[in-house]
Motif scaffolding. Structure first.
Motif, PDB file in Angstrom:
ATOM      1  N   ALA A 171     -46.298  -9.198  -2.596  1.00 26.05           N
ATOM      2  CA  ALA A 171     -46.923  -8.175  -3.432  1.00 26.05           C
ATOM      3  C   ALA A 171     -47.204  -6.906  -2.627  1.00 26.05           C
ATOM      4  N   SER A 172     -47.564  -7.078  -1.370  1.00 30.29           N
ATOM      5  CA  SER A 172     -47.821  -5.912  -0.513  1.00 30.29           C
ATOM      6  C   SER A 172     -46.575  -5.056  -0.350  1.00 30.29           C
TER       7      SER A 172
ATOM      8  N   VAL B 267     -45.656  -1.169   4.697  1.00 32.68           N
ATOM      9  CA  VAL B 267     -44.379  -0.453   4.744  1.00 32.68           C
ATOM     10  C   VAL B 267     -44.277   0.518   5.916  1.00 32.68           C
ATOM     11  N   ARG B 268     -45.385   1.050   6.377  1.00 30.05           N
ATOM     12  CA  ARG B 268     -45.320   1.941   7.543  1.00 30.05           C
ATOM     13  C   ARG B 268     -44.795   1.189   8.774  1.00 30.05           C
ATOM     14  N   PRO B 269     -45.318  -0.019   9.077  1.00 27.67           N
ATOM     15  CA  PRO B 269     -44.735  -0.758  10.207  1.00 27.67           C
ATOM     16  C   PRO B 269     -43.271  -1.137   9.965  1.00 27.67           C
TER      17      PRO B 269
ATOM     18  N   VAL C  73     -36.601  -1.268   9.770  1.00 23.90           N
ATOM     19  CA  VAL C  73     -36.105  -2.030   8.623  1.00 23.90           C
ATOM     20  C   VAL C  73     -35.732  -1.028   7.529  1.00 23.90           C
ATOM     21  N   PRO C  74     -34.462  -1.034   7.094  1.00 19.40           N
ATOM     22  CA  PRO C  74     -34.041  -0.066   6.073  1.00 19.40           C
ATOM     23  C   PRO C  74     -34.844  -0.217   4.781  1.00 19.40           C
ATOM     24  N   ARG C  75     -35.174   0.893   4.181  1.00 17.95           N
ATOM     25  CA  ARG C  75     -35.953   0.894   2.933  1.00 17.95           C
ATOM     26  C   ARG C  75     -35.259   0.088   1.833  1.00 17.95           C
ATOM     27  N   ALA C  76     -33.939   0.082   1.820  1.00 20.52           N
ATOM     28  CA  ALA C  76     -33.190  -0.666   0.807  1.00 20.52           C
ATOM     29  C   ALA C  76     -33.410  -2.174   0.920  1.00 20.52           C
ATOM     30  N   TRP C  77     -33.875  -2.634   2.058  1.00 23.19           N
ATOM     31  CA  TRP C  77     -34.116  -4.072   2.248  1.00 23.19           C
ATOM     32  C   TRP C  77     -35.496  -4.511   1.786  1.00 23.19           C
ATOM     33  N   TRP C  78     -36.422  -3.590   1.601  1.00 25.97           N
ATOM     34  CA  TRP C  78     -37.806  -3.952   1.335  1.00 25.97           C
ATOM     35  C   TRP C  78     -37.968  -4.809   0.089  1.00 25.97           C
ATOM     36  N   THR C  79     -37.376  -4.407  -1.015  1.00 28.79           N
ATOM     37  CA  THR C  79     -37.517  -5.194  -2.246  1.00 28.79           C
ATOM     38  C   THR C  79     -36.878  -6.568  -2.107  1.00 28.79           C
ATOM     39  N   PRO C  80     -35.640  -6.689  -1.593  1.00 28.60           N
ATOM     40  CA  PRO C  80     -35.095  -8.043  -1.408  1.00 28.60           C
ATOM     41  C   PRO C  80     -35.942  -8.914  -0.469  1.00 28.60           C
ATOM     42  N   LEU C  81     -36.544  -8.326   0.539  1.00 24.33           N
ATOM     43  CA  LEU C  81     -37.424  -9.097   1.414  1.00 24.33           C
ATOM     44  C   LEU C  81     -38.658  -9.590   0.652  1.00 24.33           C
TER      45      LEU C  81
END
Length: 115
Positions: free
Chosen positions: A21-22, A31-33, A39-47
């Motif tokens: 959820a974070s 997200v700042r760290p 870590v590419p921004r495009a990976w954040w949601t899949p992670l």
């Protein structure tokens, strides 16, 4: 299934869901760290989806043990990758964070096998 296994599994699932959820809500302290680690921004949601699926799998594993084992292994691998990412980014002071999330998941696996 022991009481300790159920409690540790629920705690691990809650922590993984909170972590997911974070990312979904783009909490700055998460997200700042990630950006600092490269870590590419495009990976954040899949992670985040991977962590959410792991959390659901841990809970489902209380009724279907094979799902819990698969989810637990997946989350341990996920957080191991997070530790490696943090170390490769030369932020050793941040290693405790993914380890903190991995601990109850690993404990859940151990308690599940011991039961």
């Amino acid at each position: 299934m022991t009481t300790a296994h159920v409690i540790v599994t629920v705690v691990g699932a809650f922590m993984a869901a909170f972590s997911a959820a974070s990312i979904f809500f783009r909490a700055k302290w998460v997200v700042r760290p990630l950006a600092d680690y490269g870590v590419p921004r495009a990976w954040w949601t899949p992670l985040g989806v991977a962590k959410a699926a792991g959390a659901l799998g841990l809970i489902a594993g209380l009724w279907v043990p094979a799902l819990g084992v698969a989810a637990g292994i997946g989350l341990v691998l996920y957080f191991t990758g997070a530790v490696i990412t943090v170390l490769r980014a030369h932020w050793p002071s941040h290693v405790a964070y993914p380890l903190m999330y991995m601990a109850p998941v690993a404990a859940s696996l151990v308690l599940g096998f011991a039961a």
